[in-house]
Write a protein that holds these residues in place. Structure first.
Motif, mmCIF file in Angstrom:
data_model
loop_
_atom_site.group_PDB
_atom_site.id
_atom_site.type_symbol
_atom_site.label_atom_id
_atom_site.label_comp_id
_atom_site.label_asym_id
_atom_site.label_seq_id
_atom_site.Cartn_x
_atom_site.Cartn_y
_atom_site.Cartn_z
ATOM 1 N N UNK A 64 0.829 -1.142 -0.048
ATOM 2 C CA UNK A 64 -0.064 -0.079 0.046
ATOM 3 C C UNK A 64 0.726 1.261 -0.002
ATOM 4 N N UNK A 65 0.804 2.404 -0.880
ATOM 5 C CA UNK A 65 1.373 3.439 -1.119
ATOM 6 C C UNK A 65 1.684 4.108 0.219
ATOM 7 N N UNK A 66 0.759 4.332 1.060
ATOM 8 C CA UNK A 66 0.906 4.935 2.314
ATOM 9 C C UNK A 66 1.910 4.423 3.254
ATOM 10 N N UNK A 67 1.949 3.180 3.392
ATOM 11 C CA UNK A 67 2.716 2.139 4.239
ATOM 12 C C UNK A 67 4.208 2.237 3.501
ATOM 13 N N UNK A 68 4.380 2.196 2.224
ATOM 14 C CA UNK A 68 5.496 2.052 1.562
ATOM 15 C C UNK A 68 6.371 3.296 1.848
ATOM 16 N N UNK A 69 5.517 4.484 1.709
ATOM 17 C CA UNK A 69 6.330 5.581 1.671
ATOM 18 C C UNK A 69 6.831 5.913 3.311
ATOM 19 N N UNK A 70 5.898 5.538 4.186
ATOM 20 C CA UNK A 70 6.294 5.872 5.266
ATOM 21 C C UNK A 70 7.438 4.835 6.017
ATOM 22 N N UNK A 71 7.490 3.814 5.518
ATOM 23 C CA UNK A 71 8.841 2.772 5.945
ATOM 24 C C UNK A 71 9.773 3.428 5.254
ATOM 25 N N UNK A 72 9.847 3.716 3.888
ATOM 26 C CA UNK A 72 10.903 3.911 3.229
ATOM 27 C C UNK A 72 11.631 5.516 3.634
ATOM 28 N N UNK A 73 11.023 6.400 4.023
ATOM 29 C CA UNK A 73 11.120 7.506 4.551
ATOM 30 C C UNK A 73 11.810 7.386 6.077
ATOM 31 N N UNK A 74 11.301 6.289 6.894
ATOM 32 C CA UNK A 74 11.986 5.964 8.364
ATOM 33 C C UNK A 74 13.224 5.224 7.985
ATOM 34 N N UNK A 103 15.390 6.036 5.378
ATOM 35 C CA UNK A 103 16.245 7.013 4.908
ATOM 36 C C UNK A 103 16.657 8.024 6.385
ATOM 37 N N UNK A 104 15.709 8.053 7.138
ATOM 38 C CA UNK A 104 16.004 8.868 8.536
ATOM 39 C C UNK A 104 17.203 8.228 9.117
#
Length: 451
Positions: A67-77, A79-80
């Motif tokens: 799911x896009x919102x899950x993927x974006x959240x985990x990928x940004x995490x 990167x942090x």
């Protein structure tokens, strides 16, 4: 006197992150480790065998990551966390399947401040990964592709009040299709969202009634896209070919790698994925692909499925995949590490092709995910079988899962079990007797076509 601390080692030129946990993701991780000695972060929704307990992978399991919102959240995490660790290596974000690539492209605005995403824009992605759109470009450029009827499932299905399929309604007004035919979704992404008993990547349909029944099933399952009904190109798996091309930022094709497929997988969910490939050659189809890619302005990798039509000897282009394919390690085996082109162009500002590297990979190797003895059982041509045996005996055969740094006994046991399981799967889904029958049927179709 206190000695000064030794200087910190230089940061590696790349930190790859791959969305998707299949054998294609592992092959990318292996290529990155071979080229740069780095571990790749692989993100998938569950623990998958190809990447589990790997010494070259940091595996992140995130349920719902499709799911896009899950993927974006985990990928940004991720990167942090990478930034906090301070390695300094730039993040290269890749997808190991069409659906993952589409997710990344559609959410580029939320990711490209942290990652390098080496993919085309959404409009070109939509145009060229839709098999109908791809066929239209092939027709425009005179590149061989199958005769096609486009079926609007919700319009044409009898279950939805439609008239059924008219196989005479070919794109461009060519001759009507004759049975048997091939039927498949125009968009693999849209097709991935529906489920029904007997679902396959590709259907071989014997007659008109069977075709109408299939379209009715699709309509009831809620499939909203188009389905393509195409000329069945005679021949077994050995007629298939694979081509991978890299286009630079100026949309110039700089590198190609070709392979002759020996055998494909035959389980319903993996049908059509190459299981054995001999690399090398392919200059003519590479030239045709170059014309197509440069015509549309493609950048990055493109992977093509083709088949040689025994009726006229032409290589017929079936589709374009917007990424390095599931069997991408065949490219590495052919003599060019595919990650190197990404890193040189997008991260180091260099010409993508290393100095002295051929524009068309020329090393002859055997790529296989099967035990060689099983593969050889299905290679019918004596000369080709001798060629495969020679590659195995001379140490020029590679299996992407067999990598020397992988020494965890549990992983080694998984790889051994996976190979034994291939024997079971072929016995169940594509026994040798069926392969021989397919070959005989194809030869009969070819004879009738030439009569």
């Amino acid at each position: 006197m206190r000695r000064p601390s030794p200087p910190a080692p230089p940061a590696p030129p790349v930190q790859p992150v791959v969305l998707g946990g299949d054998i294609g993701a592992y092959s990318l991780a292996r290529a990155a480790h071979e080229a740069y000695g780095v571990r790749t972060t692989v993100v998938s929704s569950f623990a998958t065998g190809p990447v589990r307990r790997s010494r070259v992978v940091d595996h992140v399991v995130e349920p719902g990551v499709d799911e896009p919102e899950v993927a974006v959240a985990v990928l940004r995490r991720l990167a942090d966390r990478h930034e906090a660790e301070g390695s300094g290596a730039p993040l290269l974000l890749l997808g190991s399947a069409d659906r993952a690539v589409r997710l990344l492209v559609e959410n580029r605005a939320d990711l490209e401040d942290r990652y390098v995403l080496p993919y085309v824009g959404r409009d070109l992605l939509d145009r060229m990964t839709d098999k109908e759109g791809f066929g239209a470009v092939c027709a425009e450029l005179g590149i061989p592709s199958p005769r096609t009827v486009v079926v609007d499932v919700q319009r044409d299905a009898r279950a939805a009040g439609g008239p059924g399929v008219d196989v005479g309604r070919t794109v461009g007004g060519g001759d009507p299709l004759t049975f048997p035919v091939i039927a498949k979704a125009a968009s693999t992404t849209a097709y991935a969202g529906v489920s029904f008993p007997g679902k396959q990547k590709v259907f071989q349909v014997a007659g008109a009634a069977e075709l109408d029944d299939l379209v009715d099933v699709l309509a009831r399952a809620g499939y909203q896209g188009t389905f393509l009904v195409q000329d069945l190109v005679p021949g077994d798996d050995a007629g298939m070919r694979i081509l991978t091309c890299y286009s630079d930022r100026r949309a110039r094709v700089r590198f190609s790698s070709f392979g002759r497929v020996l055998l494909e997988e035959h389980t319903p969910g993996a049908l059509g994925n190459p299981a054995g490939i001999v690399t090398g050659g392919g200059a003519e189809v590479a030239e045709q692909a170059t014309r197509l890619l440069e015509h549309v302005g493609w950048t990055g990798y493109a992977n093509f499925d083709l088949k040689v039509d025994p009726r006229d000897g032409r290589a017929v282009f079936f589709e374009l995949n917007p990424r390095l394919g599931r069997s991408n390690y065949y490219v590495t085996a052919s003599g060019q590490n595919p990650l190197e082109l990404y890193v040189r162009e997008h991260l180091q500002g260099l010409d993508p092709l290393p100095p002295g590297a051929p524009a068309l990979a020329d090393a002859e190797r055997l790529y296989t995910v099967l035990p060689p003895a099983l593969l050889l059982r299905y290679v019918a041509d004596p000369a080709l079988r001798a060629r495969v045996r020679s590659l195995v005996r001379s140490g020029r055969a590679v299996d992407p899962l067999r990598y020397r740094p992988e020494r965890d006994p549990r992983r080694l046991a998984y790889v051994a079990a996976a190979h034994l399981n291939q024997v079971r799967k072929f016995r169940e889904h594509y026994p040798l007797e069926r392969a021989r029958a397919v070959r005989a049927e194809a030869e009969a179709l070819t004879r009738r076509a030439g009569a």
